[in-house]
Scaffold this motif. Structure first.
Motif, PDB file in Angstrom:
ATOM      1  N   LEU A   1       0.821  -1.212   0.000  1.00 31.61           N
ATOM      2  CA  LEU A   1       0.000   0.000   0.000  1.00 31.61           C
ATOM      3  C   LEU A   1       0.854   1.260   0.000  1.00 31.61           C
ATOM      4  N   SER A   2       1.945   1.246   0.756  1.00 26.69           N
ATOM      5  CA  SER A   2       2.800   2.438   0.809  1.00 26.69           C
ATOM      6  C   SER A   2       3.394   2.747  -0.562  1.00 26.69           C
ATOM      7  N   ILE A   3       3.785   1.686  -1.283  1.00 27.67           N
ATOM      8  CA  ILE A   3       4.359   1.889  -2.617  1.00 27.67           C
ATOM      9  C   ILE A   3       3.278   2.372  -3.583  1.00 27.67           C
ATOM     10  N   LYS A   4       2.062   1.843  -3.441  1.00 32.33           N
ATOM     11  CA  LYS A   4       0.964   2.310  -4.292  1.00 32.33           C
ATOM     12  C   LYS A   4       0.713   3.796  -4.104  1.00 32.33           C
TER      13      LYS A   4
ATOM     14  N   ALA B   1       2.826   6.041  -2.987  1.00 31.24           N
ATOM     15  CA  ALA B   1       3.953   6.795  -3.533  1.00 31.24           C
ATOM     16  C   ALA B   1       3.881   6.877  -5.057  1.00 31.24           C
ATOM     17  N   LEU B   2       3.516   5.754  -5.688  1.00 31.18           N
ATOM     18  CA  LEU B   2       3.406   5.760  -7.148  1.00 31.18           C
ATOM     19  C   LEU B   2       2.266   6.662  -7.621  1.00 31.18           C
ATOM     20  N   GLU B   3       1.162   6.658  -6.897  1.00 30.17           N
ATOM     21  CA  GLU B   3       0.054   7.538  -7.264  1.00 30.17           C
ATOM     22  C   GLU B   3       0.457   9.005  -7.157  1.00 30.17           C
ATOM     23  N   GLN B   4       1.168   9.353  -6.078  1.00 29.14           N
ATOM     24  CA  GLN B   4       1.654  10.729  -5.951  1.00 29.14           C
ATOM     25  C   GLN B   4       2.622  11.081  -7.073  1.00 29.14           C
ATOM     26  N   GLN B   5       3.500  10.123  -7.395  1.00 28.61           N
ATOM     27  CA  GLN B   5       4.447  10.362  -8.480  1.00 28.61           C
ATOM     28  C   GLN B   5       3.726  10.565  -9.808  1.00 28.61           C
ATOM     29  N   MET B   6       2.734   9.716 -10.085  1.00 27.79           N
ATOM     30  CA  MET B   6       1.993   9.858 -11.336  1.00 27.79           C
ATOM     31  C   MET B   6       1.192  11.159 -11.365  1.00 27.79           C
ATOM     32  N   ARG B   7       0.636  11.542 -10.186  1.00 29.03           N
ATOM     33  CA  ARG B   7      -0.115  12.795 -10.137  1.00 29.03           C
ATOM     34  C   ARG B   7       0.802  13.985 -10.412  1.00 29.03           C
ATOM     35  N   ALA B   8       1.997  13.956  -9.797  1.00 30.89           N
ATOM     36  CA  ALA B   8       2.959  15.034 -10.042  1.00 30.89           C
ATOM     37  C   ALA B   8       3.392  15.064 -11.502  1.00 30.89           C
ATOM     38  N   GLU B   9       3.571  13.882 -12.089  1.00 30.10           N
ATOM     39  CA  GLU B   9       3.967  13.817 -13.493  1.00 30.10           C
ATOM     40  C   GLU B   9       2.880  14.375 -14.405  1.00 30.10           C
ATOM     41  N   ARG B  10       1.617  14.034 -14.089  1.00 31.90           N
ATOM     42  CA  ARG B  10       0.521  14.576 -14.896  1.00 31.90           C
ATOM     43  C   ARG B  10       0.429  16.084 -14.757  1.00 31.90           C
ATOM     44  N   GLU B  11       0.602  16.604 -13.528  1.00 31.16           N
ATOM     45  CA  GLU B  11       0.570  18.056 -13.331  1.00 31.16           C
ATOM     46  C   GLU B  11       1.714  18.730 -14.078  1.00 31.16           C
ATOM     47  N   ARG B  12       2.895  18.087 -14.045  1.00 32.75           N
ATOM     48  CA  ARG B  12       4.034  18.660 -14.776  1.00 32.75           C
ATOM     49  C   ARG B  12       3.753  18.701 -16.280  1.00 32.75           C
ATOM     50  N   ARG B  13       3.199  17.616 -16.798  1.00 28.31           N
ATOM     51  CA  ARG B  13       2.873  17.590 -18.227  1.00 28.31           C
ATOM     52  C   ARG B  13       1.803  18.616 -18.575  1.00 28.31           C
ATOM     53  N   ALA B  14       0.835  18.796 -17.661  1.00 29.42           N
ATOM     54  CA  ALA B  14      -0.213  19.783 -17.914  1.00 29.42           C
ATOM     55  C   ALA B  14       0.375  21.192 -17.929  1.00 29.42           C
ATOM     56  N   ALA B  15       1.295  21.471 -16.979  1.00 31.52           N
ATOM     57  CA  ALA B  15       1.934  22.796 -16.951  1.00 31.52           C
ATOM     58  C   ALA B  15       2.761  23.033 -18.207  1.00 31.52           C
ATOM     59  N   ILE B  16       3.485  21.993 -18.630  1.00 27.86           N
ATOM     60  CA  ILE B  16       4.287  22.136 -19.851  1.00 27.86           C
ATOM     61  C   ILE B  16       3.390  22.357 -21.064  1.00 27.86           C
ATOM     62  N   ALA B  17       2.298  21.601 -21.129  1.00 23.84           N
ATOM     63  CA  ALA B  17       1.375  21.765 -22.255  1.00 23.84           C
ATOM     64  C   ALA B  17       0.762  23.163 -22.263  1.00 23.84           C
ATOM     65  N   LYS B  18       0.415  23.674 -21.076  1.00 18.83           N
ATOM     66  CA  LYS B  18      -0.165  25.013 -20.992  1.00 18.83           C
ATOM     67  C   LYS B  18       0.841  26.065 -21.437  1.00 18.83           C
ATOM     68  N   SER B  19       2.098  25.959 -20.931  1.00 19.68           N
ATOM     69  CA  SER B  19       3.121  26.927 -21.322  1.00 19.68           C
ATOM     70  C   SER B  19       3.415  26.855 -22.819  1.00 19.68           C
ATOM     71  N   GLU B  20       3.440  25.632 -23.353  1.00 26.30           N
ATOM     72  CA  GLU B  20       3.664  25.488 -24.790  1.00 26.30           C
ATOM     73  C   GLU B  20       2.524  26.116 -25.586  1.00 26.30           C
ATOM     74  N   GLY B  21       1.297  25.953 -25.078  1.00 28.68           N
ATOM     75  CA  GLY B  21       0.164  26.578 -25.760  1.00 28.68           C
ATOM     76  C   GLY B  21       0.246  28.092 -25.728  1.00 28.68           C
ATOM     77  N   GLU B  22       0.583  28.654 -24.543  1.00 30.62           N
ATOM     78  CA  GLU B  22       0.719  30.107 -24.446  1.00 30.62           C
ATOM     79  C   GLU B  22       1.846  30.610 -25.343  1.00 30.62           C
ATOM     80  N   ARG B  23       2.957  29.880 -25.349  1.00 28.85           N
ATOM     81  CA  ARG B  23       4.079  30.271 -26.207  1.00 28.85           C
ATOM     82  C   ARG B  23       3.669  30.259 -27.675  1.00 28.85           C
ATOM     83  N   GLN B  24       2.974  29.207 -28.076  1.00 27.73           N
ATOM     84  CA  GLN B  24       2.541  29.117 -29.465  1.00 27.73           C
ATOM     85  C   GLN B  24       1.549  30.217 -29.805  1.00 27.73           C
ATOM     86  N   ALA B  25       0.684  30.551 -28.825  1.00 29.84           N
ATOM     87  CA  ALA B  25      -0.284  31.629 -29.061  1.00 29.84           C
ATOM     88  C   ALA B  25       0.432  32.961 -29.261  1.00 29.84           C
ATOM     89  N   MET B  26       1.446  33.232 -28.416  1.00 31.65           N
ATOM     90  CA  MET B  26       2.212  34.479 -28.572  1.00 31.65           C
ATOM     91  C   MET B  26       2.935  34.510 -29.915  1.00 31.65           C
TER      92      MET B  26
END
Length: 312
Positions: free
Chosen positions: A172-175, A177-202
């Protein structure tokens, strides 16, 4: 009566003996099945599918093997990954008997042996793999297990076709930790996608502004070119019209009565302009030659004669 009973018993006994003999003698082997025959306790031959005759009480069917692909469920086992994480793994093993003789005499129970060997091999392979890789490289892990099993099971007359990991159970502890890691990874990808979109818009906006400036400058350039061409054309047409008018006047002067018409026209313009001069000013200086208008017109007429071709 006793004699009849004895005969009946003998007849029944003989019939039973015949049936047993037939059963022991004739054997039908089903499709995809092999019978291993022993003669007096020693291996004799392997019977393929079809009808076969055995020697009663001498030949016997010692082993029966199916040549079909078999599925063996490998029980859950606890493995420790390279980064010291315990995981529970369930697997499924697919194998097939390719040599009934070796499968009969090479090992006591090839199914149990294959299952145990799959467990130990899986522990060894997982022990050399990080936890993240166990999820990403299942196919590679399966191939390594199959390769190790196939080499070990070759003396048993067994062909290991494939091994599949059916489930990986984590603590359970590893699960968490992995869920937190995946959540952080998804948030990072979302932030990168948002910044890339803003950059492309500019970039798109700046490209649009750049194109707009280029279009405006091109339009202004074309306007100036068109205006210049229009003015040049206008000057050209005016010059052509003026030259044509002068030419026509010159031709008219050369016709009979042309000089008199010019003299009359000069006199009319002279009088008209003099009258306009009188309207514009209260005080007017009158030239001394005003009384001699005819002389002035005659002088202009002489100039026209001199300018005419031939001086006539």
């Amino acid at each position: 009566m006793e004699q009849i009973d004895i005969q009946t018993i003998l007849t029944l006994g003989f019939a039973i003996a015949v049936v047993i003999t037939i059963i022991k003698t004739a054997r039908v082997v089903p499709q995809k099945t092999n019978f291993v025959i022993e003669r007096l306790g020693k291996y004799s031959r392997t019977l393929d599918s079809g009808f076969h005759i055995l020697i009663p009480f001498i030949d016997k069917v010692a082993y029966t093997h199916s040549l079909k692909e078999e599925v063996i469920d490998v029980e859950r086992q606890t493995c420790v990954t390279k980064d010291n994480i315990q995981v529970g793994i369930n697997g499924v093993l697919y194998l097939q008997v390719v040599d009934p003789h070796k499968a009969s005499y090479g090992i006591n129970d090839y199914r149990y042996a294959s299952s145990q060997l799959a467990q130990t091999t899986m522990r060894s392979v997982i022990g050399q793999t990080d936890l993240d890789k166990t999820f990403e490289e299942r196919a590679k892990i399966n191939e390594e297990v199959v390769k190790a099993l196939d080499e070990a099971a070759s003396p048993w007359g067994i062909k290991v076709l494939r091994y599949e990991i059916s489930d990986i159970e984590l603590p359970l502890s590893i699960k968490d930790a992995l869920e937190q890691q995946m959540r952080a990874e998804r948030e990072r990808r979302a932030a990168i996608a948002k910044s890339e979109g803003e950059r492309q818009a500019m970039i798109n906006v700046s490209e649009g502004q750049k194109q707009e400036v280029i279009n405006l400058s091109e339009g202004d350039k074309m306007r100036q070119i068109n205006e210049a061409e229009g003015r040049a054309r206008e000057i050209e047409l005016v010059a052509i019209a003026t030259a044509e008018g002068i030419r026509q006047i010159a031709e008219a002067i050369n016709h009979p009565g042309g000089q008199e018409a010019v003299s009359l026209r000069v006199a009319e313009q002279y009088v008209k302009e003099f009258g306009n001069l009188a309207k514009a000013n209260n005080t007017m200086i009158v030239p001394a030659e005003l009384a001699n208008i005819g002389g002035a017109v005659a002088g202009l007429t002489e100039i026209l004669k001199i300018a005419r071709p031939g001086g006539k």
